[in-house]
Scaffold this active site. Structure first.
Site, mmCIF file in Angstrom:
data_model
loop_
_atom_site.group_PDB
_atom_site.id
_atom_site.type_symbol
_atom_site.label_atom_id
_atom_site.label_comp_id
_atom_site.label_asym_id
_atom_site.label_seq_id
_atom_site.Cartn_x
_atom_site.Cartn_y
_atom_site.Cartn_z
ATOM 1 N N SER A 123 55.626 20.796 64.683
ATOM 2 C CA SER A 123 55.605 20.544 63.239
ATOM 3 C C SER A 123 56.659 19.536 62.814
ATOM 4 O O SER A 123 56.650 19.082 61.666
ATOM 5 C CB SER A 123 55.796 21.856 62.463
ATOM 6 N N LYS B 33 58.863 26.695 54.206
ATOM 7 C CA LYS B 33 59.640 25.481 54.445
ATOM 8 C C LYS B 33 60.027 24.798 53.134
ATOM 9 O O LYS B 33 61.179 24.376 52.941
ATOM 10 C CB LYS B 33 58.840 24.527 55.334
#
Length: 815
Positions: free
Chosen positions: A665, A708
């Protein structure tokens, strides 16, 4: 690019506030609170595929079609399985009862007899009454005057024979001048003199020849006496047999009428008839057991060998092994602790004369016996924790019978007198419930698994957020609230619960099937409403429950944020830096998942080493992360090295990370920082990045996008918003946004921003404010002044420096 163009780029990719979360409209519900709704039946939510598979698996009766229910805990798999199986079981016939009885021919192998449901207990009671009647009848028959008279007649007849033998013997002795006297201590003989017994003095005065004659006569008489004793012994033996036969005939005649009704009742049941016949003959043979307290020597010996009368009479009882009298359909058994004995039954033991002994009355059933003819539900994780249980369960399903065995005898753990009960035919359906990984392991490593468990019922973790499932969620809340005695929920509260369900699966158009997590929120929201003195649960109480739930488990995330705030973990949220960027990672504990920013830096220089992943070199990089690093090399080579190799050496690292780094990611983040270093263009540190990238520079979706974003948001909030801060995410992840209200509010006020990009070029423009220029013109050149042009210029310089020939050193020596 100028400020206007940069603002246009930011606006183009900024995610609208309306797409940052999905709010369910409570006005879609036609009620105020759950108290206004009628009681609704429980039903499965969002598992249509699983429902069809379960219906099929339970309906198919052929062997091997056992069911494995697979899915994560909390999805309702256990509740649904029990409800489905119970519903199906009511339509099935009640299975037989099973009884173990004594095997009169081979006591070590008890006989098992099936009976229609409810008849096993009836048979057990009939045999108990039979035993009582037998004892009473035998005592009555053997103490009657008729019996005594006939017995006396037999005895008198044999006594006459014995007396006749003695008369004959005595006459023979008299013929030989010898007199015989029978005394309590034995037989004595006396020589006769003139018809009277001779005393010792008279005998001593006889001549030697006369003494010899008398001795010879005594020997002849003694031989005759021995012969008589032998004949008497034979007569007595015949007497015992005759008396025993007479008693047995008397007993048989007296109890025959007790067995006849049972023979008639069970005339169509051969095993019962065989048992009754063996029972009858054993009673007749061992009649002395029933003769009461007036025991003879033979009975005392029998008791010594066989134990007390009560112990001996155990053989005439029935062990009602499985009793289905109270069932209304097929049995449904859930065994929470499927160890060997709980599943397959056991034979209990008791101490006797320093050893462990048992009998057929100590055979105890297991879950397989109790579920026989129906359904057995087991947790696969629990089952496989017991070493031999899984193998023996497979054997039972394959052979179609259950054998009660001791798990210890084969290892010699107990000194036992063992028995081997007859096996029972097995006809049931086993339903295993377990996680995905366990199903996959069994599929790979156990070749018999798919032969025995041919039906897979898979519970998914998400369902569509449509009207049908929303209404089912209302029913679920209604039923759970009433079941647990919670306060009624307002429709606004249910709407908030639905929003939370979407947050659990991180998708705006989906709902979670993890009802365990949802029920925790329901309970806690009701608690906070009660504490506030409210009579209903509203949306603010649900929100309070979610906040408090997070507070109880977010101490780790707070510690990280505190270290970032005080500079222990170095993260910048403002200013510009070349070769430095904020990546986003997700960390988690057992009950909390949160996102944190991580500084990623890159250094680029001339060389042949390529991109060096410092985490990989220090064994702190996982395989997926290593793959992402290799993709970066592929992208750079495809863009800038089509005609000549790149003399590049670069190092990339996650600063201040001391544990394993894995996942891809951050691969787009690493590519951004490489481009910044190569182009020598600074990146704005107030923007954090997440997203995967492929070799074409296309941004790919990632997981944990909400955590996040919120992790970086809190850092920026604590340090003070600049109005330019935000997060770049993959465009595909917009549908996954279910952000907290405070993040959405900050975005609506322009304090924080979310940008969605689909290509690396779009992201680098947002980060640097410089055009990417990733499309070459007709001459194959990137637009001047763009990021890609600057990178290519840097590569040209690196190539020239790498291939520049070394200057010849002039010889300065004088001639």
């Amino acid at each position: 690019m100028n400020r206007e163009d940069y603002e246009a780029v930011l606006a183009l990719h900024r995610v609208p506030v309306s797409k940052l979360q999905s709010k369910f409209d409570p006005n879609k519900f036609q009620f105020e609170t759950t108290a206004d709704l009628e009681k609704m039946p429980n039903e499965m939510i969002g598992q249509k595929r699983a429902e069809k598979a379960m219906e099929f698996g339970l309906a198919v009766e052929q062997s091997g079609y056992n069911v494995f229910v697979v899915g994560p805990a909390g999805t309702g798999r256990m509740t649904y399985t029990q409800d489905s199986v119970t519903k199906m079981a009511k339509q099935r016939p009640i299975p037989d009862d099973w009884c173990y009885v004594y095997n009169f021919e081979n006591p070590d192998k008890p006989v098992v007899i099936p009976f229609p449901a409810g008849q096993g207990q009836k048979f057990q009671r009939e045999i108990e009454i039979l035993l009582i009647d037998i004892e009473r009848q035998i005592r009555s028959a053997l103490t009657s005057e008729v019996f005594e008279k006939e017995k006396r007649k037999i005895l008198d007849g044999f006594r006459e024979k014995i007396e006749a033998l003695w008369e004959e013997t005595e006459a023979f002795a008299l013929e030989n001048q010898i007199k015989i006297e029978r005394t309590p201590t034995g037989i004595e003989t006396f020589p006769l003199l003139f018809g009277r017994p001779m005393d010792i003095k008279e005998f001593e005065r006889l001549s030697d020849s006369n003494k010899k004659i008398i001795k010879e006569r005594e020997n002849i008489v003694e031989n005759k006496i021995d012969e008589t004793f032998y004949q008497i012994f034979k007569i007595e033996e015949q007497l015992r047999k005759s008396v025993n036969k007479f008693i047995m005939e008397t007993v048989a005649h007296s109890i025959e009428g007790l067995f006849q009704p049972l023979r008639e009742t069970y005339k169509d049941h051969p095993k019962v008839l065989d048992y009754l016949e063996a029972y009858f003959h054993d009673v007749v043979t061992h009649y002395s057991v029933f003769m009461g307290n007036n025991q003879n020597e033979q009975q005392n010996i029998l008791n010594t060998l066989l134990g007390s009368k009560e112990q001996y009479l155990h053989r005439y009882t029935v062990n009602l092994f499985v009793n289905n009298r109270h069932l209304t359909g097929a049995p449904v058994i859930y065994e929470p602790n499927p160890n060997y004995h709980n599943l397959f039954g056991k034979v209990e033991y008791h101490g006797s004369l320093g050893s462990w002994v048992t009998d057929f009355t100590l055979i105890k059933p297991g879950a397989l016996h109790l579920a026989n003819g129906g359904y057995l539900i087991l947790q696969a994780t629990e089952l496989l924790q017991h070493p031999n249980t899984w193998a023996r369960l497979k054997r039972a399903l394959q052979t179609g019978c259950i054998q009660v065995e001791s798990a210890f005898e084969e290892h010699g753990v107990l000194p036992t007198t063992g028995i081997k009960p007859q096996p029972i035919p097995l006809n049931l359906k086993v339903i295993l419930i377990g996680p995905y990984y366990l199903y996959d392991l069994l599929s790979i490593y156990d070749e018999e698994f798919h032969k025995l468990f041919k039906v897979k019922v898979e519970f998914v973790t998400v369902m569509d957020k449509d009207e049908e499932n929303s209404q089912k969620m209302v029913r679920f809340v209604k039923n759970f609230v009433e079941q647990e005695g919670l306060l009624p929920f307002h429709r606004r509260a249910i709407a908030r619960v639905i929003d939370y369900s979407s947050r659990l699966v991180a998708e705006q158009t989906k709902l979670s099937t993890d009802f365990h997590e949802i029920t925790k929120v329901l309970v806690e929201a009701s608690y906070w409403a009660q504490k506030d003195g409210e009579s209903i649960v509203d949306d603010n109480h649900v929100e309070k429950a979610l906040v408090e739930k997070a507070l109880r488990s977010n101490h780790v995330s707070e510690q990280y944020r505190e270290m970032i705030q005080n500079g222990t973990i170095m993260v910048e949220t403002d200013g510009y830096r070349i070769g430095q960027i904020n990546g986003l990672a997700v960390l988690g504990t057992r009950d909390s998942v949160f996102g944190i920013p991580t500084k990623i830096t890159a250094q680029t220089y001339v060389g042949k080493s390529g991109i060096i992943n410092i985490e990989r070199e220090t064994a702190l990089s996982g395989q997926i992360h290593n793959k992402g690093m290799m993709i970066l090399t592929g992208f750079l080579s495809g863009e800038f090295a089509k005609n000549r190799p790149i003399p590049l050496s670069a190092s990339i690292t996650f600063e201040q990370t001391y544990s394993l780094v894995d996942g891809d990611s951050a691969s787009s983040t690493e590519l951004y920082v490489l481009l910044s270093s190569l182009a020598e263009v600074p990146i704005y540190q107030g923007i954090a990045v997440t997203g995967s990238v492929n070799q074409w520079g296309e941004i790919q979706p990632i997981g944990g996008v909400n955590e996040k974003i919120e992790g970086f948001f809190h850092i920026c909030k604590e340090r003070g918003f600049t109005g330019k801060q935000g997060v770049i995410i993959p465009k595909q992840n917009v549908k996954n946004l279910m952000l907290a209200d405070e993040v959405v509010q900050a975005c609506s006020e322009g304090l924080f921003h979310i940008w969605a990009v689909s290509h690396i070029a779009e992201g680098i423009e947002i980060l640097t404010g410089v055009r990417a220029g990733n499309i070459r013109d007709e001459k194959g050149q990137y637009p001047p002044g763009t990021i890609f042009a600057k990178v290519e210029e840097r590569f040209v310089k690196m190539y020239e420096m790498f291939n520049k020939p070394s200057e010849n050193v002039k010889n300065t020596e004088s001639n």
